[in-house]
Design a protein around this motif. Structure first.
Motif, short mmCIF file in Angstrom:
data_model
loop_
_atom_site.label_atom_id
_atom_site.label_comp_id
_atom_site.label_asym_id
_atom_site.label_seq_id
_atom_site.Cartn_x
_atom_site.Cartn_y
_atom_site.Cartn_z
N UNK A 77 0.86 -1.18 0.00
CA UNK A 77 0.00 0.00 0.00
C UNK A 77 0.90 1.23 0.00
N UNK A 78 0.71 2.10 -0.98
CA UNK A 78 1.54 3.30 -1.06
C UNK A 78 1.21 4.25 0.08
N UNK A 79 2.20 4.97 0.51
CA UNK A 79 2.06 5.92 1.62
C UNK A 79 1.42 7.20 1.09
N UNK A 80 0.12 7.36 1.34
CA UNK A 80 -0.60 8.52 0.83
C UNK A 80 -0.02 9.79 1.42
N UNK A 81 0.17 10.77 0.58
CA UNK A 81 0.77 12.02 1.00
C UNK A 81 2.27 12.06 0.81
N UNK A 82 2.88 10.88 0.66
CA UNK A 82 4.32 10.80 0.46
C UNK A 82 4.68 10.16 -0.87
N UNK A 83 3.79 9.32 -1.38
CA UNK A 83 4.02 8.64 -2.66
C UNK A 83 2.85 8.92 -3.58
N UNK A 84 3.11 8.86 -4.88
CA UNK A 84 2.05 9.03 -5.87
C UNK A 84 1.96 7.79 -6.74
N UNK A 85 0.78 7.52 -7.22
CA UNK A 85 0.58 6.39 -8.11
C UNK A 85 1.16 6.69 -9.48
N UNK A 86 1.73 5.68 -10.11
CA UNK A 86 2.17 5.83 -11.49
C UNK A 86 0.96 5.78 -12.41
N UNK A 87 1.13 6.24 -13.63
CA UNK A 87 0.04 6.16 -14.59
C UNK A 87 -0.40 4.72 -14.79
N UNK A 88 0.57 3.80 -14.80
CA UNK A 88 0.24 2.38 -14.99
C UNK A 88 -0.56 1.85 -13.81
N UNK A 89 -0.21 2.24 -12.60
CA UNK A 89 -0.97 1.83 -11.42
C UNK A 89 -2.39 2.38 -11.48
N UNK A 90 -2.52 3.63 -11.89
CA UNK A 90 -3.85 4.23 -12.01
C UNK A 90 -4.69 3.45 -13.01
N UNK A 91 -4.11 3.14 -14.15
CA UNK A 91 -4.87 2.42 -15.18
C UNK A 91 -5.25 1.02 -14.68
N UNK A 92 -4.34 0.35 -13.99
CA UNK A 92 -4.63 -0.97 -13.45
C UNK A 92 -5.79 -0.90 -12.47
N UNK A 93 -5.78 0.10 -11.59
CA UNK A 93 -6.86 0.27 -10.61
C UNK A 93 -8.18 0.56 -11.31
N UNK A 94 -8.14 1.40 -12.34
CA UNK A 94 -9.37 1.76 -13.04
C UNK A 94 -9.92 0.59 -13.87
N UNK A 95 -9.05 -0.23 -14.42
CA UNK A 95 -9.53 -1.42 -15.14
C UNK A 95 -10.27 -2.34 -14.18
N UNK A 96 -9.70 -2.53 -12.98
CA UNK A 96 -10.38 -3.36 -11.99
C UNK A 96 -11.70 -2.74 -11.57
#
Length: 258
Positions: A77-96
């Motif tokens: 789990x990425x550390x919210x506020x300290x890390x950002x999602x990559x475009x690929x991670x965003x797309x993977x999450x949105x596909x799901x």
């Protein structure tokens, strides 16, 4: 040391987060507090599991302390506020998320007791996760590996889930660069498919205002989990961020149009 009838002596490892109720890992399981909404959430998770939706916890029952027992989902789990999602991670999450919405559209529409409401689904509604944010998602490198914390699931429209995801990525910080916000919103909309990023941006205001109202109402009703959110400044913190975002809407819509 606590014991489990099936496991013998076991260690409980507190999991990060847990502002609403807290969760602990016990072996390959997760134990979390239950409430009047738990039967509906377990029915939902079993329905999704039987339909073949991946990356969700399976319901294993209730332990001798009245906590739900779910399978543990691996990943980081990425550390919210300290890390950002990559475009690929965003797309993977949105596909799901798109696949989840397609599957959950078949969930029975009769009235159930959810955390924030007890009613049947209205036309155009599905059962949303309602907290599909990066802090409730685990990743294996760039691929989504699991989605957890389903206790606030309930009626909504699909765009609600996308909006709360966006709130915790593209518009998390009030001073986020407009071009970066626009890029993230386009990536989210494209990843989900068929969404207008302008509509998504406007829905964020609506969805998060509804969220703040639900939290406040639940606090008034004495919901222990929502009262714990009050100790970290909610929903006042969300309302303050909504006001900043609302003032920036013309700037952000312009960025989306360039």
């Amino acid at each position: 040391m606590p014991t489990d009838a099936s496991l013998g002596p076991v260690d409980e490892i507190p999991l990060p987060g847990g502002n609403v109720g807290g969760a602990v890992r016990v072996g390959d399981t997760v134990r979390r507090p239950t409430g009047p909404w738990t039967p509906a959430v377990h029915e939902l998770l079993r329905f999704l599991d039987e339909a073949g939706l991946p990356l969700i916890p399976r319901v294993l029952g209730i332990d001798d302390r009245g906590r739900e027992i779910l399978t543990f989902l691996p990943g980081r789990v990425l550390d919210i506020g300290r890390e950002t999602l990559t475009d690929t991670q965003i797309r993977s999450a949105m596909h799901w998320l798109r696949d989840f919405h397609a599957v959950v559209a078949g969930f029975p529409r009769e009235s159930r007791r959810w955390r924030f409401v007890e009613r049947a689904l209205e036309p155009g509604e599905i059962i949303c996760h309602h907290d599909a944010a990066m802090y409730n998602m685990a990743f294996a490198a760039d691929e989504l590996a699991g989605v957890f914390d389903w206790d606030v699931a309930g009626p909504g429209i699909p765009l609600d889930d996308v909006a709360i995801f966006a709130w915790n990525t593209a518009v998390l910080f009030p001073d986020a660069d407009a071009a970066e916000v626009a890029h993230a919103l386009r990536t989210i909309a494209d990843g989900y498919g068929g969404l207008d990023p302008h509509d998504l941006l406007d829905r964020v205001i609506v969805r998060m205002t509804e969220s703040a109202n639900r939290i406040e109402a639940a606090q008034t009703a004495g919901d222990p989990g929502m009262l714990r959110l009050g100790t970290v400044g909610e929903p006042a913190s969300t309302r303050a961020r909504i006001a900043v975002l609302a003032a920036r809407l013309p700037e952000l819509h312009e960025a989306l149009s360039t």
